[in-house]
Motif scaffolding. Structure first.
Motif: not given
Lengths: 236, 450
Positions: B374-375, B418-419, B439-441
């Motif tokens: 995760a960035l 979903r990417r 899904q969570d941006g």
């Protein structure tokens, strides 16, 4: 002075050719082959690519060389300690995954041992590995193993390896840059049998077709006329 | 059994306890077809106590044990008593079995898989036919085996092929069927008992070498090679030390087996004196012999003896799971688009020819992170592409990007993805593979074009 350098270069080339049978394998990209003494890599030797960091493209050149080495027969061994190798990408490189053995060692010692064992096996065409650290002794062992088995050892190393001693017959520094039509990789020959201080070779990989070409091709007329002296001819 | 079905079954068993609002905690293990088959073979060998002829049904995956009990039911006090005894013996090992007793292999298989009193009343599926053929027969109104019997055989063969007639005849006993026999474990065992407890490694190694030679001699006599050797070192005042050595191809070469064993012995620490050493070949197979080519074929593959020996050596030292082959999967989710299978003990049937890659050279990175990172620091341009991001304390400014490539899949799994994937090139020319989770941006780094 120039005359002395040419003499030394010839001597070095002669010694190299006496030591090993003259069997060369294409590096997998023609523009690079043109700059190498035997138009490719020598069987039974180690080739070292030093990548300029994560995402630098050094492994890409390693894979192209592995594909080229396997064309003549023999299996491919990938020693992937980091377990980050992505097979679908290798499939796009047309690597024969059926004929590929992937090794996942957990320690540095096992990694080195696995590379050595694979290099010693004469039915292995090439061994690709990403060793982060190699002592001079371990490196020498790998070189002897490659000579013994006649396999091609393709080592992709991090930037920190640049200042370490090396037993590779060919050492290249790969650094990327922004290309106009594709991905541009600059390959600097740090060590290459008698060739020193050559200019970096600029390669460009086409984003659409994946074709690897010279970023600064000679004009067609010059190629046909042969006006630009070929470095290999100059040495001969 | 697929996970949803297993969960449903677990919940079913959980039913009576639900009132106490306590749910069963499931223990989930990855399915290993090799281990499955191996266990079934071991069970088949164990079943020789009931029958002299035991085999596994030829099906994929194998799940049926075949026992020839002709003329031996009386030894157990009748057929019913025999069935009961077999069932109880399995239950003692915490295994549930369904037993079918029939005049033929086909009939027994049908009765074990489908409940019914008479073979002719069983559904067509009980004939071990391909599902597509069963569907066609059902559509024609042929639902049970009895419907097939009065039909003209020649026409059946002409319309559905030889397999239908073969299966029907085999079930009715009009065509012989051979049980692919699993032999009772041969005594490929060698043992050495010391007069006095021994601590010297040199002596232990020498004895093991001799035992291997003895074992190879008995294996060769029956033209067999060992696939897996099991070692047991009985120690004084301590638990026995055990380890196993596996081979990629059956081998009865004492020096090769010793080399593999030596690699294991190097890592073994013996804290107590050894009083007995025994070696057993727990898996063995016919030695494969390859005819030499008239003209030397330079195309060496994994079957070459040198490569086989290399695989064995590496497996012996690094473990079965460390020497693998890649198998591509047709799954769009990048991390599920391939799987690894151990070379030693892996199923050969799952070998799949390399399909033509739908990607070009720079579509997918050569290095994929085991888990997307995760960035935390990044910026997104107006068109939705990343403009800069920070990874391992370095800031990368994006100069070019390709994408988004939307990957939306896995809805049938509990956690679908979903990417939106982007290939990005930084100002310095480095290339990375990023994605934004729809899904969570959040943004993730998934790979690098190394």
């Amino acid at each position: 002075m120039d005359h002395k350098i040419i003499q030394l270069r010839e001597l070095l080339n002669r010694k190299e050719s006496e030591k090993k049978p003259c069997q060369s394998i294409s590096s997998g990209c023609l523009p690079l082959d043109r700059h190498l003494p035997q138009q490719g890599f020598q069987r039974g030797s180690l080739i070292e690519w030093i990548g300029g960091g994560v995402g630098s493209g050094a492994s890409l050149l390693g894979m192209l060389a592995a594909r080229s080495a396997c064309r003549g027969g023999g299996a491919l061994v990938l020693v992937d300690r980091g377990q980050s190798f992505y097979p679908p990408a290798a499939n796009a490189y047309q690597l024969d995954l059926q004929n590929t053995i992937v090794v996942h060692p957990t320690t540095e010692k096992d990694e080195c041992w696995a590379i050595e064992q694979a290099l010693r096996c004469s039915d292995i065409a090439a061994v690709v590995a990403w060793p982060k650290r190699l002592t001079s002794n371990a490196f020498r062992r790998l070189q002897l193993a490659a000579e013994h088995g006649g396999s091609l050892g393709l080592l992709v190393r991090p930037t920190t390896a640049r200042n370490e001693s090396s037993w590779a017959s060919l050492r290249m520094l790969v650094s990327p840059s922004v290309g106009r039509q594709g991905w541009r990789l600059s390959v600097e020959l740090l060590r290459c049998g008698g060739l020193f201080g050559t200019k970096p070779i600029e390669l460009e990989i086409d984003d659409q077709t994946g074709e690897v070409r010279d970023a600064h091709p000679r004009p067609l007329a010059a190629q046909l006329a042969g006006t630009t002296p070929d470095p290999r001819k100059a040495r001969a | 059994m697929p996970l949803p079905e297993a969960t449903a079954l677990g919940n079913q068993y959980d039913g009576p306890r639900r009132s106490s609002s306590k749910k069963t905690q499931f223990h989930i293990e990855t399915h290993d077809p090799f281990e499955d088959h191996k266990t079934l073979e071991e069970l088949a060998a164990w079943c020789h106590r009931f029958s002299p002829l035991v085999g596994l049904a030829e099906e994929e995956p194998a799940e049926t044990l075949l026992l020839d009990v002709t003329g031996i039911a009386s030894l157990f006090g009748g057929e019913q008593a025999m069935n009961q005894q077999i069932e109880n013996s399995f239950l003692q090992q915490h295994l549930m079995v369904r037993i079918g007793l029939g005049e033929t292999v086909g009939a027994a298989w049908a009765l074990a898989h489908y409940s019914g009193l008479h073979l002719l009343e069983l559904p067509i599926e009980a004939l071990r036919l391909p599902p597509a053929m069963v569907e066609v027969l059902n559509r024609l109104g042929l639902e049970c085996i009895g419907n097939l019997v009065p039909l003209p055989r020649d026409e059946l063969k002409a319309r559905f092929g030889a397999i239908l007639l073969q299966r029907l005849n085999q079930a009715l006993g009009q065509q012989a069927e051979i049980i692919p026999q699993i032999h009772a474990p041969a005594d490929f065992t060698a043992e050495w008992t010391f007069e006095h407890p021994v601590t010297q490694q040199r002596v232990i190694h020498e004895v093991i070498k001799q035992l291997i030679e003895r074992l190879c001699f008995s294996l060769l006599k029956q033209d067999n090679g060992s696939l897996q050797l099991s070692y047991r070192l009985t120690c004084q005042d301590s638990e026995p030390v055990t380890f196993e050595v596996g081979c990629y191809r059956p081998s009865a070469d004492a020096s090769h087996l010793w080399k593999l064993t030596e690699a294991q012995l190097e890592r073994l620490v013996l804290r107590h004196p050894v009083i007995c050493i025994s070696i057993c070949s727990i898996r063995y197979s016919r030695l494969s012999r390859q005819q030499k080519e008239l003209f030397d074929d330079s195309h060496v593959r994994q079957d070459s003896p040198l490569v086989t020996s290399l695989i064995d050596r590496m497996t012996s030292r690094l473990g079965r799971q460390a020497i693998v082959r890649c198998i591509l999967q047709s799954d769009p989710q990048p991390e599920k688009a391939y799987r690894y299978e151990p070379l030693v003990g892996g199923s050969r049937s799952s070998r799949r020819a390399n399909s033509h890659s739908p990607f070009s050279l720079l579509d997918r990175p050569l290095h994929l992170l085991a888990k997307p990172v995760a960035l935390k620091n990044y910026a997104v341009a107006a068109n939705g592409s990343p403009s800069w991001f920070q990874y391992s304390s370095e800031q990368h400014t994006v100069s070019r990007h390709w994408g988004p490539e939307r990957i939306e899949t896995g809805w049938w799994r509990q956690r679908g993805v979903r990417r939106d994937y982007y290939r990005v090139e930084t100002e310095e020319g480095f290339r990375f593979w990023l994605f934004r989770s729809l899904q969570d941006g959040r943004w993730f780094l998934h790979g690098a074009f190394e």
